[in-house]
Design a protein around this motif. Structure first.
Motif, mmCIF file in Angstrom:
data_model
loop_
_atom_site.group_PDB
_atom_site.id
_atom_site.type_symbol
_atom_site.label_atom_id
_atom_site.label_comp_id
_atom_site.label_asym_id
_atom_site.label_seq_id
_atom_site.Cartn_x
_atom_site.Cartn_y
_atom_site.Cartn_z
ATOM 1 N N VAL A 46 4.888 4.967 7.670
ATOM 2 C CA VAL A 46 5.192 6.377 7.470
ATOM 3 C C VAL A 46 5.856 6.535 6.110
ATOM 4 O O VAL A 46 6.415 5.593 5.564
ATOM 5 C CB VAL A 46 6.123 6.923 8.582
ATOM 6 N N ASP A 47 5.779 7.733 5.572
ATOM 7 C CA ASP A 47 6.418 8.000 4.293
ATOM 8 C C ASP A 47 7.926 8.060 4.495
ATOM 9 O O ASP A 47 8.435 8.855 5.285
ATOM 10 C CB ASP A 47 5.916 9.322 3.717
ATOM 11 N N ALA A 48 8.655 7.202 3.801
ATOM 12 C CA ALA A 48 10.116 7.094 3.967
ATOM 13 C C ALA A 48 10.864 7.614 2.753
ATOM 14 O O ALA A 48 12.023 7.275 2.560
ATOM 15 C CB ALA A 48 10.491 5.642 4.232
ATOM 16 N N THR A 49 10.238 8.457 1.946
ATOM 17 C CA THR A 49 10.882 8.940 0.728
ATOM 18 C C THR A 49 12.138 9.725 1.043
ATOM 19 O O THR A 49 13.201 9.496 0.473
ATOM 20 C CB THR A 49 9.905 9.814 -0.076
ATOM 21 N N ASP A 50 12.039 10.689 1.968
ATOM 22 C CA ASP A 50 13.196 11.520 2.299
ATOM 23 C C ASP A 50 14.289 10.704 2.973
ATOM 24 O O ASP A 50 15.473 10.951 2.777
ATOM 25 C CB ASP A 50 12.773 12.667 3.219
ATOM 26 N N ARG A 51 13.885 9.722 3.761
ATOM 27 C CA ARG A 51 14.866 8.936 4.489
ATOM 28 C C ARG A 51 15.680 8.056 3.553
ATOM 29 O O ARG A 51 16.879 7.843 3.749
ATOM 30 C CB ARG A 51 14.151 8.074 5.533
ATOM 31 N N TYR A 52 15.031 7.518 2.522
ATOM 32 C CA TYR A 52 15.703 6.581 1.634
ATOM 33 C C TYR A 52 15.959 7.177 0.251
ATOM 34 O O TYR A 52 16.150 6.452 -0.701
ATOM 35 C CB TYR A 52 14.867 5.313 1.479
ATOM 36 N N ASN A 53 15.945 8.503 0.141
ATOM 37 C CA ASN A 53 16.070 9.086 -1.191
ATOM 38 C C ASN A 53 17.432 8.864 -1.816
ATOM 39 O O ASN A 53 17.599 9.013 -3.017
ATOM 40 C CB ASN A 53 15.756 10.582 -1.142
ATOM 41 N N LYS A 54 18.444 8.483 -1.023
ATOM 42 C CA LYS A 54 19.770 8.238 -1.564
ATOM 43 C C LYS A 54 20.053 6.754 -1.753
ATOM 44 O O LYS A 54 21.137 6.376 -2.186
ATOM 45 C CB LYS A 54 20.829 8.860 -0.651
ATOM 46 N N ASP A 55 19.103 5.928 -1.379
ATOM 47 C CA ASP A 55 19.331 4.486 -1.444
ATOM 48 C C ASP A 55 18.296 3.876 -2.381
ATOM 49 O O ASP A 55 17.134 3.716 -2.018
ATOM 50 C CB ASP A 55 19.221 3.869 -0.052
ATOM 51 N N LYS A 56 18.702 3.533 -3.595
ATOM 52 C CA LYS A 56 17.759 2.995 -4.572
ATOM 53 C C LYS A 56 17.223 1.644 -4.135
ATOM 54 O O LYS A 56 16.078 1.309 -4.417
ATOM 55 C CB LYS A 56 18.428 2.896 -5.941
ATOM 56 N N GLU A 57 18.055 0.872 -3.463
ATOM 57 C CA GLU A 57 17.604 -0.446 -3.043
ATOM 58 C C GLU A 57 16.502 -0.318 -1.993
ATOM 59 O O GLU A 57 15.553 -1.091 -1.982
ATOM 60 C CB GLU A 57 18.784 -1.248 -2.499
ATOM 61 N N ASP A 67 0.835 -1.188 0.000
ATOM 62 C CA ASP A 67 0.000 0.000 0.000
ATOM 63 C C ASP A 67 0.875 1.245 0.000
ATOM 64 O O ASP A 67 1.828 1.354 0.763
ATOM 65 C CB ASP A 67 -0.922 0.026 1.224
ATOM 66 N N LYS A 68 0.543 2.179 -0.858
ATOM 67 C CA LYS A 68 1.284 3.432 -0.908
ATOM 68 C C LYS A 68 0.725 4.393 0.132
ATOM 69 O O LYS A 68 -0.429 4.318 0.517
ATOM 70 C CB LYS A 68 1.197 4.043 -2.312
ATOM 71 N N ILE A 69 1.584 5.299 0.571
ATOM 72 C CA ILE A 69 1.178 6.261 1.578
ATOM 73 C C ILE A 69 1.575 7.641 1.099
ATOM 74 O O ILE A 69 2.645 7.837 0.513
ATOM 75 C CB ILE A 69 1.819 5.953 2.955
ATOM 76 N N ASP A 70 0.694 8.611 1.299
ATOM 77 C CA ASP A 70 0.972 9.975 0.881
ATOM 78 C C ASP A 70 2.005 10.606 1.806
ATOM 79 O O ASP A 70 2.098 10.270 2.992
ATOM 80 C CB ASP A 70 -0.313 10.804 0.896
ATOM 81 N N LYS A 71 2.753 11.531 1.261
ATOM 82 C CA LYS A 71 3.777 12.200 2.045
ATOM 83 C C LYS A 71 3.136 13.020 3.162
ATOM 84 O O LYS A 71 2.130 13.703 2.957
ATOM 85 C CB LYS A 71 4.616 13.102 1.141
ATOM 86 N N GLY A 72 3.715 12.921 4.343
ATOM 87 C CA GLY A 72 3.201 13.658 5.486
ATOM 88 C C GLY A 72 2.049 12.988 6.196
ATOM 89 O O GLY A 72 1.419 13.596 7.058
ATOM 90 N N THR A 73 1.742 11.737 5.857
ATOM 91 C CA THR A 73 0.640 11.016 6.498
ATOM 92 C C THR A 73 1.182 9.819 7.272
ATOM 93 O O THR A 73 2.318 9.405 7.098
ATOM 94 C CB THR A 73 -0.399 10.546 5.464
ATOM 95 N N LEU A 74 0.329 9.277 8.098
ATOM 96 C CA LEU A 74 0.682 8.144 8.957
ATOM 97 C C LEU A 74 -0.473 7.163 8.951
ATOM 98 O O LEU A 74 -1.633 7.554 9.080
ATOM 99 C CB LEU A 74 0.956 8.626 10.391
#
Length: 447
Positions: free
Chosen positions: A190-201, A6-13
């Motif tokens: 939680v949205d982890a885009t910023d946390r993992y933005n440097k790790d493609k894996e 399931d996808k989650i929108d940025k800033g949501t929980l």
């Protein structure tokens, strides 16, 4: 129940009650057999030998790797107003609290990890011990052990593990009941885009952003050093279900994580209440060692909450300037200008004292630092600037060569029609090339 995809929108929980794995830890056997029913003259064996295949699902039973622990609250070694805070721990694997069973009963899906909280009076010096893994189930006088079995590999391990031994009566009085365990654990996404933005894996990992949370069922004691233990309840289901009685002696619990904190100091709301109760008129004493009369400007500045600070100017010179913080309880007029292009634009000169007021300049600089620290804001500004740089040369080009020109007070037709310019703009990829092209056309038009 939510899926890990399931996808989650940025800033949501997103919260869910549990994330149980398909199978808990243990050894399983798959049996395969075949039976054939035949008719006719040819005889076919009715039964074949069954074939069994055993496999084992493992889970951390006696210790946790550091990578599995996301964070704890309150922080280890911290002091604060935690009297109304339930201690809790956040784990990086969403199924971890349900990977082992509290009892051997089929269908027992309760969390097997529990945050146990003890204060200074309840925790004795010798309560926490380190023993070898292979000795964790060795009988000890006056100590009740969990109802678990070690694997053949665990029986041979000399690895040190940590255990907690506390009186059975104390554990019985604070341990959660069987129906309460489900309320002390949950998972969140939680949205982890910023946390993992440097790790493609990590971006490809469906479990990125999923966490499991385990909370205690006791509030800390004010003024004491409180110690939180993440303990294993595996094998203690009968004790929690009241089907097993332990009246005396101690209970041995395997400790997966331990941290301590102290409840000390007032909360923020209490500090505000005290501030309101002790509020007085703002006063500041002015010391004048030279015994010279102070100017009216200095006296007024101090009354309005200003103080003198050292100011390193842009030209390298040092000066003394006025500064006033935002929380000084004195009302002053708001300047007419609300937007500044730089910190220097926000400097104001106090004519009465011939000194700069750097209050708004300092606030502008602080706001810029806070903005640049925010990855989302910084990325948005960068994208906007890049887009602006790309679009502005094209806009200038269209204005220069598609609008009528005024030469010697005479209106002349444009250099080129807009319809003729559009294909050229589409073919040119570099802004610099387009700019040179426009300048060349403009120079030609002047000749």
């Amino acid at each position: 129940m939510l899926s890990s995809n399931d996808k989650i929108d940025k800033g949501t929980l997103k919260l869910q009650s549990f994330s149980r794995p398909p199978l808990t830890a243990g050894t399983y056997t798959v049996n395969a057999g075949m039976e054939v029913n035949s008719t006719g003259e040819q005889k076919v064996p009715a039964n074949f030998n069954n074939i069994g295949l055993s496999f084992t699902i493992t889970a951390p039973r006696f210790s946790l790797e550091t990578a599995l622990i996301h964070s704890v609250f309150p922080l280890a070694g911290s002091k604060g107003a935690y009297e109304a805070a339930m201690p809790h721990i956040i784990l990086n694997r969403k199924t971890l609290p349900w990977e082992c069973a509290v009892t051997n009963k089929d269908g027992d899906c309760r969390p097997w990890l529990y945050v146990l909280l003890l204060n200074e009076q309840e925790l004795t010096k010798d309560a926490v011990k380190e023993i070898k893994l292979k000795e964790v189930m060795n009988p000890t006088a006056g100590v009740s052990l969990p109802d678990i079995k070690l694997t053949d590999e665990e029986k041979l391990k000399d690895d040190k593990i940590k255990v907690l031994e506390i009186p059975a009566a104390l554990f019985k009085s604070i341990a959660p009941l069987k129906d309460e365990l489900d309320y002390l654990a949950h998972t969140r996404q939680v949205d982890a885009t910023d946390r993992y933005n440097k790790d493609k894996e990590q971006k490809k990992d469906n479990n990125a952003g999923w966490l499991s949370v385990l909370a205690g069922n006791r509030l800390p004691t004010v003024g004491d050093l409180n110690t939180a233990f993440l303990v294993s309840l595996e094998g203690y289901g009968s004790f929690i279900d009241n089907t097993r009685t332990i009246a005396t002696g101690n209970v041995r619990l395997v400790v997966m994580k331990q941290w301590a904190f102290k409840v000390q100091g007032a909360s923020f709301s209490n500090l505000l209440d005290q501030l309101n109760g002790n509020a007085q008129d703002f006063k500041m004493e002015i010391k004048n060692p030279a015994d010279k009369p102070l100017s009216t400007g200095i006296i007024n500045a101090v009354k309005f909450g200003y103080t003198m600070v050292n100011h390193g100017r842009r030209d390298g010179k040092q000066a003394a300037s006025w500064y006033r913080g935002p929380l000084v309880p004195v009302k002053i007029s708001v300047p007419a200008v609300h937007a500044y292009k730089s910190a220097d634009n926000a400097l104001r000169l106090d004519k009465d004292t011939a000194a700069f007021d750097i209050s708004y300049a300092a606030a502008w600089q602080l706001g810029r630092f806070l903005a640049l620290e925010n990855p989302g804001f910084f990325g948005g500004i960068s994208n906007w600037k890049n887009t602006f740089k790309q679009e502005k040369p094209i806009s200038i080009a269209r204005d220069l060569i598609t609008k009528p020109r005024i030469v010697d007070r005479e209106e002349l037709p444009p250099i080129i029609n807009l319809q003729d310019l559009e294909p050229t703009i589409k073919e040119i990829e570099s802004d610099e090339v387009l700019t040179d092209y426009v300048i060349e056309l403009w120079n030609r038009s002047k000749k």
